[in-house]
Design a protein around this motif. Structure first.
Motif, PDB file in Angstrom:
ATOM      1  N   MET A  15       0.833  -1.043  -0.020  1.00  0.00           N
ATOM      2  CA  MET A  15      -0.012  -0.041   0.025  1.00  0.00           C
ATOM      3  C   MET A  15       0.948   1.216  -0.011  1.00  0.00           C
ATOM      4  SD  MET A  15      -3.219  -0.408  -0.263  1.00  0.00           S
ATOM      5  CE  MET A  15      -3.742   1.290   0.057  1.00  0.00           C
ATOM      6  N   ASP A  16       2.167   1.365   0.599  1.00  0.00           N
ATOM      7  CA  ASP A  16       3.067   2.357   0.661  1.00  0.00           C
ATOM      8  C   ASP A  16       3.428   2.668  -0.905  1.00  0.00           C
ATOM      9  OD1 ASP A  16       2.796   2.348   3.376  1.00  0.00           O
ATOM     10  OD2 ASP A  16       4.657   1.092   3.629  1.00  0.00           O
ATOM     11  N   ASN A  17       3.528   1.643  -1.688  1.00  0.00           N
ATOM     12  CA  ASN A  17       4.125   2.119  -3.134  1.00  0.00           C
ATOM     13  C   ASN A  17       2.736   2.609  -3.909  1.00  0.00           C
ATOM     14  OD1 ASN A  17       6.396   0.920  -2.343  1.00  0.00           O
ATOM     15  ND2 ASN A  17       5.881  -1.157  -3.099  1.00  0.00           N
ATOM     16  N   MET A  18       1.508   2.730  -3.467  1.00  0.00           N
ATOM     17  CA  MET A  18       0.419   2.879  -4.269  1.00  0.00           C
ATOM     18  C   MET A  18       0.212   4.541  -4.351  1.00  0.00           C
ATOM     19  SD  MET A  18      -0.444   0.188  -5.246  1.00  0.00           S
ATOM     20  CE  MET A  18      -1.658   0.582  -6.347  1.00  0.00           C
ATOM     21  N   ASP A  19       1.074   5.349  -3.653  1.00  0.00           N
ATOM     22  CA  ASP A  19       0.923   6.597  -3.918  1.00  0.00           C
ATOM     23  C   ASP A  19       0.493   7.266  -5.136  1.00  0.00           C
ATOM     24  OD1 ASP A  19       1.306   6.953  -1.036  1.00  0.00           O
ATOM     25  OD2 ASP A  19       3.545   7.597  -1.387  1.00  0.00           O
ATOM     26  N   VAL A  20       1.198   6.693  -6.231  1.00  0.00           N
ATOM     27  CA  VAL A  20       1.029   7.290  -7.705  1.00  0.00           C
ATOM     28  C   VAL A  20      -0.283   6.627  -8.313  1.00  0.00           C
ATOM     29  CG1 VAL A  20       1.857   6.624 -10.109  1.00  0.00           C
ATOM     30  CG2 VAL A  20       3.618   6.688  -8.166  1.00  0.00           C
ATOM     31  N   TYR A  21      -1.043   5.737  -7.508  1.00  0.00           N
ATOM     32  CA  TYR A  21      -2.331   5.064  -7.845  1.00  0.00           C
ATOM     33  C   TYR A  21      -3.208   5.256  -6.772  1.00  0.00           C
ATOM     34  CZ  TYR A  21       0.259   3.672 -11.960  1.00  0.00           C
ATOM     35  OH  TYR A  21       0.946   3.514 -13.222  1.00  0.00           O
ATOM     36  N   PRO A  22      -3.638   6.447  -6.319  1.00  0.00           N
ATOM     37  CA  PRO A  22      -4.506   6.371  -5.172  1.00  0.00           C
ATOM     38  C   PRO A  22      -5.991   5.725  -5.676  1.00  0.00           C
ATOM     39  CG  PRO A  22      -4.410   8.617  -6.003  1.00  0.00           C
ATOM     40  CD  PRO A  22      -3.434   7.773  -6.827  1.00  0.00           C
ATOM     41  N   GLY A  23      -6.821   5.401  -4.757  1.00  0.00           N
ATOM     42  CA  GLY A  23      -8.013   4.520  -4.967  1.00  0.00           C
ATOM     43  C   GLY A  23      -7.826   2.861  -5.560  1.00  0.00           C
ATOM     44  N   PHE A  24      -6.618   2.142  -5.467  1.00  0.00           N
ATOM     45  CA  PHE A  24      -6.439   1.048  -5.834  1.00  0.00           C
ATOM     46  C   PHE A  24      -5.925   0.286  -4.756  1.00  0.00           C
ATOM     47  CE2 PHE A  24      -6.553   3.243 -10.104  1.00  0.00           C
ATOM     48  CZ  PHE A  24      -7.255   2.179 -10.531  1.00  0.00           C
ATOM     49  N   LEU A  25      -6.223  -0.947  -4.465  1.00  0.00           N
ATOM     50  CA  LEU A  25      -5.805  -1.725  -3.583  1.00  0.00           C
ATOM     51  C   LEU A  25      -4.990  -2.876  -4.299  1.00  0.00           C
ATOM     52  CD1 LEU A  25      -6.020  -2.713  -0.547  1.00  0.00           C
ATOM     53  CD2 LEU A  25      -7.832  -4.141  -1.080  1.00  0.00           C
ATOM     54  N   PRO A  26      -3.536  -2.850  -4.069  1.00  0.00           N
ATOM     55  CA  PRO A  26      -2.908  -4.025  -4.631  1.00  0.00           C
ATOM     56  C   PRO A  26      -2.986  -5.430  -3.865  1.00  0.00           C
ATOM     57  CG  PRO A  26      -1.413  -2.650  -3.219  1.00  0.00           C
ATOM     58  CD  PRO A  26      -2.985  -1.992  -2.972  1.00  0.00           C
ATOM     59  N   ILE A  27      -3.430  -6.285  -4.863  1.00  0.00           N
ATOM     60  CA  ILE A  27      -3.943  -7.608  -4.253  1.00  0.00           C
ATOM     61  C   ILE A  27      -2.677  -8.641  -4.487  1.00  0.00           C
ATOM     62  CG2 ILE A  27      -6.200  -7.294  -3.592  1.00  0.00           C
ATOM     63  CD1 ILE A  27      -6.677  -9.048  -6.185  1.00  0.00           C
ATOM     64  N   GLY A  28      -2.086  -8.387  -5.554  1.00  0.00           N
ATOM     65  CA  GLY A  28      -1.078  -9.285  -6.015  1.00  0.00           C
ATOM     66  C   GLY A  28      -0.169  -8.784  -7.058  1.00  0.00           C
ATOM     67  N   SER A  29       0.801  -9.344  -7.747  1.00  0.00           N
ATOM     68  CA  SER A  29       1.321  -9.086  -8.722  1.00  0.00           C
ATOM     69  C   SER A  29       1.695 -10.199  -9.715  1.00  0.00           C
ATOM     70  CB  SER A  29       2.802  -8.759  -8.223  1.00  0.00           C
ATOM     71  OG  SER A  29       3.632  -9.915  -7.916  1.00  0.00           O
ATOM     72  N   MET A  30       1.632  -9.523 -11.126  1.00  0.00           N
ATOM     73  CA  MET A  30       1.956 -10.504 -12.235  1.00  0.00           C
ATOM     74  C   MET A  30       2.669 -10.083 -13.465  1.00  0.00           C
ATOM     75  SD  MET A  30      -2.039 -10.331 -13.940  1.00  0.00           S
ATOM     76  CE  MET A  30      -2.406  -8.897 -14.772  1.00  0.00           C
ATOM     77  N   TYR A  31       3.524 -10.822 -13.731  1.00  0.00           N
ATOM     78  CA  TYR A  31       4.354 -10.214 -14.895  1.00  0.00           C
ATOM     79  C   TYR A  31       5.002  -8.923 -14.612  1.00  0.00           C
ATOM     80  CZ  TYR A  31       1.948 -14.106 -16.845  1.00  0.00           C
ATOM     81  OH  TYR A  31       1.320 -15.339 -17.286  1.00  0.00           O
ATOM     82  N   ASP A  32       5.583  -8.573 -13.564  1.00  0.00           N
ATOM     83  CA  ASP A  32       6.018  -7.563 -12.998  1.00  0.00           C
ATOM     84  C   ASP A  32       5.167  -6.317 -12.872  1.00  0.00           C
ATOM     85  OD1 ASP A  32       8.482  -8.778 -12.841  1.00  0.00           O
ATOM     86  OD2 ASP A  32       9.182  -8.354 -15.011  1.00  0.00           O
TER      87      ASP A  32
END
Length: 104
Positions: free
Chosen positions: A23-40
């Protein structure tokens, strides 16, 4: 984010602790909840569209948020069936039409 052996591919679904850390990395995309990663890229839920059935996005630093037009249930089901191929680029129906067709 350390992708380890999954760098360049694969799917990682975050634990609750990893979700909080990312969530700390989401400053660029407010309003999004990161639930995983795929293909970088991040796999994220749009908090603005979570009420409808097409809430899942792929967050790309070059192209910004890209709607996958599905929910997590359909994403995971298709990811397994397609054996990890980029099925979200295939010309298929979205989550709303899937539920309409099956009467769910």
């Amino acid at each position: 984010m350390d992708y380890g052996v999954n760098g360049g591919g694969g799917l990682q679904v975050f634990s609750v602790q990893e979700l909080k850390e990312n969530m700390d990395n989401m400053d660029v995309y407010p309003g999004f909840l990161p639930i995983g990663s795929m293909y970088d890229h991040y796999l994220a839920i749009s908090l603005e569209t979570v009420e409808n059935s097409n809430y899942l996005y792929r967050l790309d630093n070059d192209d910004g948020p890209q709607a996958l037009n599905i929910n997590f249930y359909l994403f995971f089901d298709r990811f397994v069936v397609s054996q990890g191929a980029a099925f979200w680029e295939w010309p298929i129906y979205n989550a709303a039409s899937r539920y309409c067709l099956e009467g769910d």
